[in-house]
Design a protein around this motif. Structure first.
Motif, short mmCIF file in Angstrom:
data_model
loop_
_atom_site.label_atom_id
_atom_site.label_comp_id
_atom_site.label_asym_id
_atom_site.label_seq_id
_atom_site.Cartn_x
_atom_site.Cartn_y
_atom_site.Cartn_z
N SER A 26 0.83 -1.20 0.00
CA SER A 26 0.00 0.00 0.00
C SER A 26 0.86 1.25 0.00
CB SER A 26 -0.90 0.02 1.24
OG SER A 26 -1.81 -1.04 1.20
N LEU A 29 0.09 7.13 3.55
CA LEU A 29 -1.08 8.01 3.64
C LEU A 29 -0.69 9.31 4.32
CD1 LEU A 29 -4.22 8.30 3.31
CD2 LEU A 29 -4.38 7.50 5.67
N TYR A 103 1.86 8.83 -2.68
CA TYR A 103 1.07 8.65 -1.47
C TYR A 103 -0.40 8.90 -1.78
CZ TYR A 103 1.08 13.77 -1.49
OH TYR A 103 0.92 15.08 -1.85
N ASN A 104 -1.26 8.38 -0.92
CA ASN A 104 -2.67 8.74 -0.91
C ASN A 104 -2.87 9.80 0.17
OD1 ASN A 104 -3.55 6.85 -2.93
ND2 ASN A 104 -3.36 5.22 -1.41
N MET A 127 0.61 12.65 -5.65
CA MET A 127 -0.55 12.22 -4.88
C MET A 127 -1.35 11.28 -5.77
SD MET A 127 -3.64 14.50 -3.17
CE MET A 127 -2.53 15.63 -2.33
N ASN A 128 -1.71 10.13 -5.25
CA ASN A 128 -2.45 9.14 -6.03
C ASN A 128 -3.96 9.35 -5.89
OD1 ASN A 128 -2.85 6.66 -7.57
ND2 ASN A 128 -3.37 5.70 -5.61
N ASN A 129 -4.52 8.98 -4.76
CA ASN A 129 -5.94 9.22 -4.47
C ASN A 129 -6.08 10.32 -3.43
OD1 ASN A 129 -6.74 7.14 -6.19
ND2 ASN A 129 -6.78 5.61 -4.55
N ASN A 217 -5.49 9.86 -9.47
CA ASN A 217 -6.14 8.62 -9.89
C ASN A 217 -7.63 8.67 -9.54
OD1 ASN A 217 -6.40 5.82 -10.72
ND2 ASN A 217 -6.50 5.34 -8.55
N TYR A 298 -9.76 3.26 -0.84
CA TYR A 298 -8.99 4.27 -1.59
C TYR A 298 -7.63 4.56 -0.96
CZ TYR A 298 -13.40 4.93 -4.00
OH TYR A 298 -14.55 4.71 -4.72
N MET A 299 -7.33 3.86 0.13
CA MET A 299 -6.04 4.02 0.78
C MET A 299 -5.13 2.82 0.55
SD MET A 299 -7.40 5.53 4.42
CE MET A 299 -8.77 6.68 4.48
#
Length: 300
Positions: A26, A29, A103-104, A127-129, A217, A298-299
């Motif tokens: 993962s 965050l 990172y999310n 930043m991804n999500n 994303n 979403y994480m």
């Protein structure tokens, strides 16, 4: 010598295989708290951090502290200029080696629009999500109550807003005034807002901001269905009052921001990057079960 080489090879395969089986894939965050809160309050962000860690074992979580200590962090949520806070956060993220590969992020209340600005302004690391829980992306027109433990700061913020949200002194010294959006005075809002009108590209379009936001994303927006703090609550989904009144509300897809695609939201919508969720409670209220079912995915 041959036995030593064979043993080394076996140990290497076993050890590396063992690590990979237990490694966490993962992304890290980043968390940004809301007004009146701090990075490490055990009853709020500390609880969220623990909940995430319980559901995603091994995840690295950076709960942003804007300042040199928790007291500064809480006060800066009221009195540090919005863009100064964004720069502070960007520096923390850029200097954290555990975030270098991406990172999310999840922001709570004003932390939601602040992290959205981070995505627009600071694309590295990527930043991804982005999860915005109650973020006021079209600003607010009202200050009915204040969350957190410091009623003194909340009352001071309310007194400053009563002086006039677009007063130069208030705009320069109160964060909440910087995302005050008066639908009865749209021209004044666009001219004097020092934060929300700028990141929403109300007057001019910064193509870099737009390009960076589209790189996300997923952009997950949580609106609290019984919100009594954010006015209007639809701001949490990029909606707002129709100019000239304080009763009729337009949706994101009816807004100029969307139609003219000033932020790239129309493009993101077409690419199925926008996610709209409703939490059926008051502002920032949700159960662990709801959080786990709706936000944890979403994480990961």
């Amino acid at each position: 010598m041959e036995l030593k080489i064979i043993f080394s090879a076996i140990f290497s395969v076993f050890f590396v295989g063992s690590v990979s089986c237990h490694s966490n894939s993962s992304l890290p965050l980043v968390i940004w708290h809301g007004m009146g809160d701090s990075c490490c309050n055990p009853l709020s962000m500390g609880s969220i951090k623990s909940l995430v860690e319980k559901n995603i074992p091994g995840i690295y979580v950076n709960s942003l502290e804007i300042g040199s200590n928790i007291i500064d962090d809480m006060a800066n949520g009221f009195f540090m200029d919005g863009f100064t806070q964004i720069k502070f956060a960007c520096d923390i993220i850029a200097k954290d080696p555990k975030l270098k590969n991406g990172y999310n992020a999840i922001g709570f209340s004003q932390g939601g629009q602040f992290l959205r600005a981070v995505a627009q302004i600071c694309p590295n690391p990527p930043m991804n999500n982005l999860i915005s829980a109650g973020g006021q992306h079209q600003g607010v027109y009202g200050f009915p109550r204040c969350p957190g433990d410091n009623s003194t700061l909340c009352n001071l913020a309310r007194e400053l807003l009563n002086m006039g949200a677009y007063d130069k002194f208030v705009q320069e010294n109160l964060v909440q005034a910087q995302y005050w959006h008066d639908p009865l005075n749209e021209a004044e809002y666009r001219q004097y807002s020092r934060f929300i009108a700028i990141i929403n590209q109300e007057n001019s379009v910064n193509e870099t901001y737009k390009k960076n936001l589209v790189k996300l994303n997923k952009f997950v927006m949580v609106m609290f269905g019984k919100d009594t703090m954010v006015e209007p609550k639809e701001s949490e989904w990029f909606g707002f009052y129709v100019p000239g009144n304080t009763s009729d509300v337009y949706t994101l897809r009816e807004s100029k921001l969307y139609i003219q695609d000033k932020l790239g939201l129309k493009q993101m919508d077409a690419d199925k990057k926008l996610v709209f969720l409703t939490a059926p409670w008051d502002h920032l209220q949700f159960t662990d079960e709801w959080f786990e079912a709706n936000l944890i995915p979403y994480m990961k």
